[in-house]
Motif scaffolding. Structure first.
Motif, mmCIF file in Angstrom:
data_model
loop_
_atom_site.group_PDB
_atom_site.id
_atom_site.type_symbol
_atom_site.label_atom_id
_atom_site.label_comp_id
_atom_site.label_asym_id
_atom_site.label_seq_id
_atom_site.Cartn_x
_atom_site.Cartn_y
_atom_site.Cartn_z
ATOM 1 N N LYS A 124 31.459 40.961 37.343
ATOM 2 C CA LYS A 124 31.010 42.091 36.514
ATOM 3 C C LYS A 124 31.395 41.893 35.051
ATOM 4 N N GLN A 162 31.014 45.135 52.012
ATOM 5 C CA GLN A 162 30.488 46.309 51.307
ATOM 6 C C GLN A 162 29.938 45.983 49.914
ATOM 7 N N TYR A 163 30.210 44.751 49.434
ATOM 8 C CA TYR A 163 29.757 44.373 48.082
ATOM 9 C C TYR A 163 28.585 43.386 48.097
ATOM 10 N N GLU A 191 25.918 44.002 45.549
ATOM 11 C CA GLU A 191 26.290 43.590 44.196
ATOM 12 C C GLU A 191 26.114 42.083 44.005
ATOM 13 N N LEU A 200 35.132 40.031 42.124
ATOM 14 C CA LEU A 200 34.128 41.019 41.715
ATOM 15 C C LEU A 200 34.284 41.417 40.246
ATOM 16 N N GLN A 201 35.528 41.551 39.791
ATOM 17 C CA GLN A 201 35.773 41.886 38.378
ATOM 18 C C GLN A 201 35.235 40.784 37.465
ATOM 19 N N LEU A 224 38.656 41.583 44.917
ATOM 20 C CA LEU A 224 38.469 42.422 43.735
ATOM 21 C C LEU A 224 38.540 41.606 42.448
ATOM 22 N N ARG A 274 41.997 41.660 49.969
ATOM 23 C CA ARG A 274 41.227 42.610 49.167
ATOM 24 C C ARG A 274 41.502 42.407 47.676
ATOM 25 N N MET A 331 34.492 41.699 51.836
ATOM 26 C CA MET A 331 33.355 41.455 50.938
ATOM 27 C C MET A 331 32.090 42.184 51.385
ATOM 28 N N TYR A 369 19.412 45.185 52.505
ATOM 29 C CA TYR A 369 19.648 44.390 51.298
ATOM 30 C C TYR A 369 18.370 43.904 50.613
#
Length: 201
Positions: free
Chosen positions: A71, A123-124, A127, A67-68, A64, A60, A121, A187
């Motif tokens: 973003k 749930q993302y 994104e 993902l950071q 993350l 996890r 992953m 999606y």
């Protein structure tokens, strides 16, 4: 970290996980790492602990970090960003195309054993699709990333990144594929509501 997680009694030491994840994040953000070691480390964590929260802890943390970076909150070296995408691809049984940034030896010999990267992953995925659909993300990313490779790779980097993320999203959408696939509705809802002739014009 790998050696410590191989010790049978380490499953009792949950206190290791937080410092491990901080060190792992530091390495991902500031150094060059070997993907095989990352896969092995997260795989060992997944197998060594029994509680779900502990099993997914390191994986996890890696997700993350990815993902950071997507973003634009954390600058990552471009090679590391693609290796994190490959980290998820390894878990779902696919590979990024070999390129000037990702060499064959970087992704050739991956250790077996699940890391549950796709589980973290899942749930993302929305994104990821937003990132792929946004035309301006690559321009923003280019100015935000730390470049490990030569500037020559700047133009191909974004393409490889979007293709890798598209692989992850498509593997999730087609998982358990059947006629009434809920993933497609979730999606890609616009597939069921095509634009009118006026909008298409």
């Amino acid at each position: 970290m790998i050696c410590l997680l191989k010790i049978p009694t380490s499953s009792a030491t949950r206190s290791l996980l937080e410092p491990f994840s901080k060190l792992l994040s530091f390495v991902i953000q500031n150094a060059v790492f070997t993907l095989a070691y990352l896969v092995e480390l997260c795989g060992l964590c997944y197998r060594a602990f029994t509680k779900e929260r502990d099993k997914f802890y390191l994986t996890r943390s890696v997700i993350l970090d990815l993902l950071q970076a997507l973003k634009l909150k954390t600058p990552l070296p471009d090679t590391n960003l693609l290796l994190l995408v490959q980290f998820i691809c390894t878990d779902i049984g696919t590979k990024l195309a070999e390129s000037t940034i990702i060499h064959k030896q970087m992704i050739a010999c991956m250790p077996g054993g699940g890391t549950a990267a796709m589980e973290c992953m899942r749930q993302y995925v929305g994104e990821l699709l937003d990132f792929i659909a946004d035309m301006h993300t690559l321009t923003k990313l280019k100015s935000h990333m730390k470049t490990c490779s030569q500037p020559l790779h700047e133009d191909t980097f974004g393409g490889h990144l979007k293709v890798g993320l598209a692989q992850i999203a498509s593997m999730e959408i087609t998982r358990g594929n059947h006629r009434d696939n809920k993933a497609v509705v979730r999606y890609l809802p616009w597939l069921y509501h095509p634009p009118s002739a006026m909008q298409q014009g």
